[in-house]
Motif scaffolding. Structure first.
Motif, PDB file in Angstrom:
ATOM      1  N   PHE A 135     -87.837  53.363  79.327  1.00 37.18           N
ATOM      2  CA  PHE A 135     -88.310  51.999  79.502  1.00 37.18           C
ATOM      3  C   PHE A 135     -87.191  51.027  79.166  1.00 37.18           C
ATOM      4  N   ALA A 136     -87.187  49.873  79.832  1.00 35.93           N
ATOM      5  CA  ALA A 136     -86.200  48.841  79.543  1.00 35.93           C
ATOM      6  C   ALA A 136     -86.577  48.162  78.231  1.00 35.93           C
ATOM      7  N   GLN A 137     -85.640  48.138  77.308  1.00 34.67           N
ATOM      8  CA  GLN A 137     -85.864  47.529  76.003  1.00 34.67           C
ATOM      9  C   GLN A 137     -84.589  46.819  75.565  1.00 34.67           C
ATOM     10  N   GLN A 138     -84.754  45.834  74.713  1.00 39.07           N
ATOM     11  CA  GLN A 138     -83.603  45.152  74.162  1.00 39.07           C
ATOM     12  C   GLN A 138     -83.361  45.694  72.766  1.00 39.07           C
ATOM     13  N   THR A 139     -82.207  46.333  72.586  1.00 38.08           N
ATOM     14  CA  THR A 139     -81.848  46.880  71.284  1.00 38.08           C
ATOM     15  C   THR A 139     -80.486  46.339  70.889  1.00 38.08           C
TER      16      THR A 139
ATOM     17  N   LEU B 218     -79.545  44.802  76.556  1.00 39.09           N
ATOM     18  CA  LEU B 218     -80.622  45.385  77.350  1.00 39.09           C
ATOM     19  C   LEU B 218     -80.228  46.801  77.747  1.00 39.09           C
TER      20      LEU B 218
ATOM     21  N   PHE C   3     -82.004  51.130  78.552  1.00 36.93           N
ATOM     22  CA  PHE C   3     -83.138  52.027  78.731  1.00 36.93           C
ATOM     23  C   PHE C   3     -83.279  52.865  77.476  1.00 36.93           C
ATOM     24  N   ALA C   4     -84.515  53.020  76.996  1.00 37.53           N
ATOM     25  CA  ALA C   4     -84.753  53.786  75.776  1.00 37.53           C
ATOM     26  C   ALA C   4     -85.977  54.668  75.952  1.00 37.53           C
TER      27      ALA C   4
ATOM     28  N   ARG D 128     -89.262  56.424  74.371  1.00 35.83           N
ATOM     29  CA  ARG D 128     -90.218  56.078  73.320  1.00 35.83           C
ATOM     30  C   ARG D 128     -90.523  57.254  72.395  1.00 35.83           C
TER      31      ARG D 128
ATOM     32  N   SER E 153     -81.010  56.028  73.724  1.00 36.15           N
ATOM     33  CA  SER E 153     -80.964  54.793  74.502  1.00 36.15           C
ATOM     34  C   SER E 153     -79.677  54.775  75.322  1.00 36.15           C
TER      35      SER E 153
END
Length: 108
Positions: free
Chosen positions: A13-17, A21, A23-24, A26, A31
Motif C-alpha cells: 500500500f502507498a504510505q508516507q514514511t 511516499l 509502498f509498504a 502491512r 517498504s
C-alpha cells in the motif's frame, strides 16, 4: 515497480514514511520508496462480431428464415440467437444473407 511484498506476497500500500511516499507491507516491516512517476495504461481490444458468434464455422449449420437482406434485398437469411446480455434480457438475433456474393451480417 513492486506491487506485492517479496516476503509474504501481500499487496503493498502507498504510505508516507519518514516524510517520503513509498509502498509498504502491512504485515512485514518492508517498504520501498517511490523514486519517480508511476503510471500504467491498459488498452482493451473490442471483440469483433465473429469472435462473439464463433467465426465462419458457426454459420454452417444454421437455420434459414424469411428475412430480407438490407444490402442486396435477398429474401432469405441464416440466423443465430446468442445471449449477449444478462439472463433476464432477451436473446439477440444475428442474421447473415443467404446470397453467397453478399454474405452481409446484421442483428435485430
Amino acid at each position: 515497480m513492486v506491487v506485492f511484498c517479496p516476503f509474504c506476497g501481500n499487496l503493498l500500500f502507498a504510505q508516507q514514511t519518514c516524510g517520503r511516499l513509498g509502498f509498504a507491507c502491512r504485515i512485514c516491516p518492508v517498504s520501498f520508496p517511490i523514486r519517480g512517476k508511476i503510471s500504467n495504461r491498459t488498452y482493451f481490444q473490442v471483440k469483433s462480431v465473429d469472435d462473439v458468434l464463433g467465426g465462419e464455422d458457426a454459420w454452417k449449420n444454421c437455420d434459414v428464415t424469411a428475412e430480407t437482406c438490407p444490402e442486396c434485398s435477398h429474401p432469405h437469411a441464416y440466423f443465430l440467437q446468442v445471449q449477449t446480455r444478462s439472463a433476464d434480457e432477451p436473446m439477440t438475433n444475428f442474421y447473415r444473407c443467404c446470397n453467397p456474393e453478399c454474405a452481409h451480417n446484421w442483428r435485430e
